[in-house]
Design an enzyme around this catalytic site. Structure first.
Site, mmCIF file in Angstrom:
data_model
loop_
_atom_site.group_PDB
_atom_site.id
_atom_site.type_symbol
_atom_site.label_atom_id
_atom_site.label_comp_id
_atom_site.label_asym_id
_atom_site.label_seq_id
_atom_site.Cartn_x
_atom_site.Cartn_y
_atom_site.Cartn_z
ATOM 1 N N ASN A 83 0.849 -1.191 0.000
ATOM 2 C CA ASN A 83 0.000 0.000 0.000
ATOM 3 C C ASN A 83 0.884 1.241 0.000
ATOM 4 O OD1 ASN A 83 -2.531 -1.305 0.080
ATOM 5 N ND2 ASN A 83 -2.334 -1.640 2.281
ATOM 6 N N HIS A 140 6.328 -1.903 3.729
ATOM 7 C CA HIS A 140 6.101 -3.304 4.102
ATOM 8 C C HIS A 140 5.292 -3.983 3.016
ATOM 9 C CE1 HIS A 140 2.982 -0.709 5.781
ATOM 10 N NE2 HIS A 140 2.125 -1.691 5.542
#
Ligand code: AMP
Length: 116
Positions: A89, A102
């Site tokens: 994201n 991440h």
């Protein structure tokens, strides 16, 4: 730097507990606290970059390490053959909440479509 920005650094340092799945010199993988699939593991580079674009520009080898760890997580979790999704994201519309890049590794069941 806000708490949200330092959360994963504190997890990597062991200051906040996490359920570790895999760790090596450059990456750390642990279970998401609010799983969106039967398997939901986060892969984090130990060195902080804000998002995928900054990681790719700043340290392509480290990005390759993150990808390699995502694959290892899939093998450890037994989903390498059944299939899995890897998601980064980035910023507002994607709903990024922790600004330490991440990869989400999702699988263990048939996943829905994504987007809107
Ligand atoms: P993102 O929304 O892409 O920035 O992803 C952040 C993820 O971190 C979310 O899926 C959260 O559920 C997860 N998360 C937040 N706090 C923790 C925590 N203490 N341990 C594990 N996962 C967490």
């Amino acid at each position: 730097m806000s708490d949200a920005e330092t959360l994963f650094e504190r997890i990597i340092a062991g200051e906040i507990p996490s359920e570790k799945v895999y760790e090596d010199e450059t990456t750390y993988a642990f279970r998401d606290i609010a799983p969106q699939a039967r398997v939901h593991v986060l892969v984090v580079p130990k060195k902080r970059y804000r998002n995928l674009a900054e990681l790719a520009a700043g340290d392509p080898r480290l990005l390759a390490d993150v990808a390699s760890t995502a694959r290892k997580v899939a093998e450890i979790e037994g989903i390498a053959e059944s299939g899995y999704r890897v998601v980064f994201n980035t910023d507002g519309d994607a709903g990024q909440t922790v600004f330490h890049v991440h990869a989400h590794v999702l699988g263990g069941e048939q996943l829905g479509h994504f987007g809107r």
